[in-house]
Design a protein around this motif. Structure first.
Motif, short mmCIF file in Angstrom:
data_model
loop_
_atom_site.label_atom_id
_atom_site.label_comp_id
_atom_site.label_asym_id
_atom_site.label_seq_id
_atom_site.Cartn_x
_atom_site.Cartn_y
_atom_site.Cartn_z
N ASP A 135 1.05 3.14 -11.40
CA ASP A 135 1.88 1.98 -11.66
C ASP A 135 3.19 2.04 -10.87
O ASP A 135 3.58 1.05 -10.23
CB ASP A 135 2.22 1.89 -13.16
N ALA A 138 2.67 1.85 -7.00
CA ALA A 138 2.41 0.47 -6.57
C ALA A 138 3.68 -0.35 -6.60
O ALA A 138 3.97 -1.12 -5.67
CB ALA A 138 1.34 -0.16 -7.46
N ALA A 139 4.48 -0.20 -7.67
CA ALA A 139 5.73 -0.96 -7.79
C ALA A 139 6.71 -0.62 -6.68
O ALA A 139 7.38 -1.50 -6.12
CB ALA A 139 6.37 -0.70 -9.15
N GLY A 143 4.47 -3.76 -4.94
CA GLY A 143 3.74 -4.41 -6.02
C GLY A 143 4.66 -4.91 -7.11
O GLY A 143 5.88 -5.01 -6.94
N LYS A 144 4.09 -5.19 -8.26
CA LYS A 144 4.85 -5.74 -9.38
C LYS A 144 5.85 -4.71 -9.90
O LYS A 144 5.48 -3.59 -10.26
CB LYS A 144 3.87 -6.11 -10.50
#
Length: 390
Positions: A135, A138-139, A143-144
């Motif tokens: 997570d 990716a961030a 990413g988000k």
């Protein structure tokens, strides 16, 4: 009551987003290699310290380092403790008081105290049975965005890390910090908007460490003229992902804008309407004419950009704002427009204009006051007087 400590709002020395991305990429690399490692994190500071909340150091089982806690004997002690934790497991949260003697011997800034949490790599990003490394990686890579909230519980002079919450930009959360979940979610969302880590006081016994994880901010410049050149050069040095848009090939090319992330040669309005512009984006409109400015601004306010700046006069600003209201653009989006863009620094050259605009962007990103940092004459003289009497 929730209070953010001043030290928790300071920036890391380099781009926080870049530091975070490098740290999490290193953790992923060590996991792929099957290496054991420990993560050292500054979770709380008081006074002047060599690093700020959120700074990290990784130590692997070969003694290799990534990141920094500010150097000196504090980092040396954390290294020794990290090696112990790699061997024995467990975790620790150590307090370092930076006395004047310590500062003289090591070169560290004196007068502050910092708390450093040290834990095994396999536990640093665990939330229940979920591994958060994917997570956060990716961030940090575009990413988000997400934010990590860790509850710090004080017991006398001791501080213990208990509970962790992962918060996304839409307010959804995973994990728990007990009765403080709602407060953690609200503070984490605020930290995501500013993009900086912080320690937040909840009550006399509890604090939250908030660590936003997001990619570098993006600066979109509509127009490729002389001022845009200055914007792009300075913003690249400040580690923005810079995109320049112009419909003229002689103004939109890599030779003219070396080092920027993207140069787009197409209709500027269409580009702003079609390219992905998220909440961590900043748009500067500096085209060659009033009509084109207004058209680009109309497209920009319909994006999710958190900041939109318009280069030009106050009269042009008023006319364009009236036009947007007449077209039914929501008032909150019109208020997102900074026009005329920049701070009043008195400069007139393209480089000076770029400095004033990027200074305003920094205020928006970090929530600064814009006031001079120098010590007032009154405080300086009062401090000297105290020293002399001592």
């Amino acid at each position: 009551m929730v209070h953010a400590t001043p030290a928790g709002r300071q920036r890391l020395g380099r781009s926080y987003a870049r530091c975070v991305r490098e740290i999490y990429a290193k953790m992923a690399e060590l996991e792929r290699e099957g290496r054991r490692f420990a993560v050292c994190t500054v979770v709380r500071t008081v006074g002047s310290t060599p690093q700020v909340v959120g700074a990290k150091l990784i130590v692997d089982d070969l003694g290799r380092l990534a990141g920094t806690l500010g150097g000196g004997c504090v980092e040396g002690d954390a290294f020794v403790e990290a090696k112990r934790i790699i061997q024995t497991g467990g975790s620790s949260l150590r307090e370092y008081e930076l006395t004047e003697d310590l500062a003289w011997d090591t070169g560290l800034v004196c007068g502050g105290t910092m708390w450093i949490q040290i834990e095994p790599g396999e536990r640093a990003l665990r939330l229940g049975g979920r591994d958060l490394l994917g997570d956060v990686l990716a961030a940090s890579s575009g990413g988000k965005p997400v934010a990590l909230a860790t509850l710090l519980r004080k017991n006398g002079k001791e501080i213990e890390a208990t509970g962790k919450l992962l918060v996304e930009t839409d307010g959804s959360a995973h994990g728990t910090v007990g009765a403080h979940d709602d407060a953690a979610r609200a503070v984490a969302l605020d930290a995501l908007r500013e993009g900086t880590p912080r320690t937040v006081r909840l009550d006399d016994a509890h604090e939250l460490l908030i660590e936003p994880v997001l990619a570098k901010p993006r600066l979109v410049i509509a127009g490729g003229g002389h001022v845009a050149l200055a914007f792009a050069k300075m913003a690249t040095q400040l580690e923005y992902e810079v995109t320049v848009i112009d419909d003229r090939s002689e103004f939109a090319n890599r030779e003219r804008f070396p080092g920027v992330s993207q140069v787009v040669n197409m209709d500027m309005v269409k580009a702003l309407e079609t390219m992905p512009i998220g909440w961590n984006s900043f748009v500067i409109i500096a085209t060659r004419g009033h009509k084109l400015d207004s058209q680009c601004l109309r497209a920009a306010v319909k994006t999710d950009a958190r900041y939109i700046g318009l280069l030009g006069s106050k009269r042009k600003t008023i006319l364009i704002a009236q036009m947007l209201r007449g077209e039914g653009i929501p008032e909150e989006r019109i208020r997102a427009v900074h026009a005329p863009v920049g701070l009043d620094l008195g400069g007139r050259t393209p480089a000076e204009i770029a400095l004033s605009v990027l200074a305003e962007l920094s205020l928006e990103r970090y929530g600064g006051s814009g006031r001079p940092l120098r010590i007032s004459d009154e405080l300086f003289e009062r401090t000297l007087g105290i020293k002399q009497r001592e």
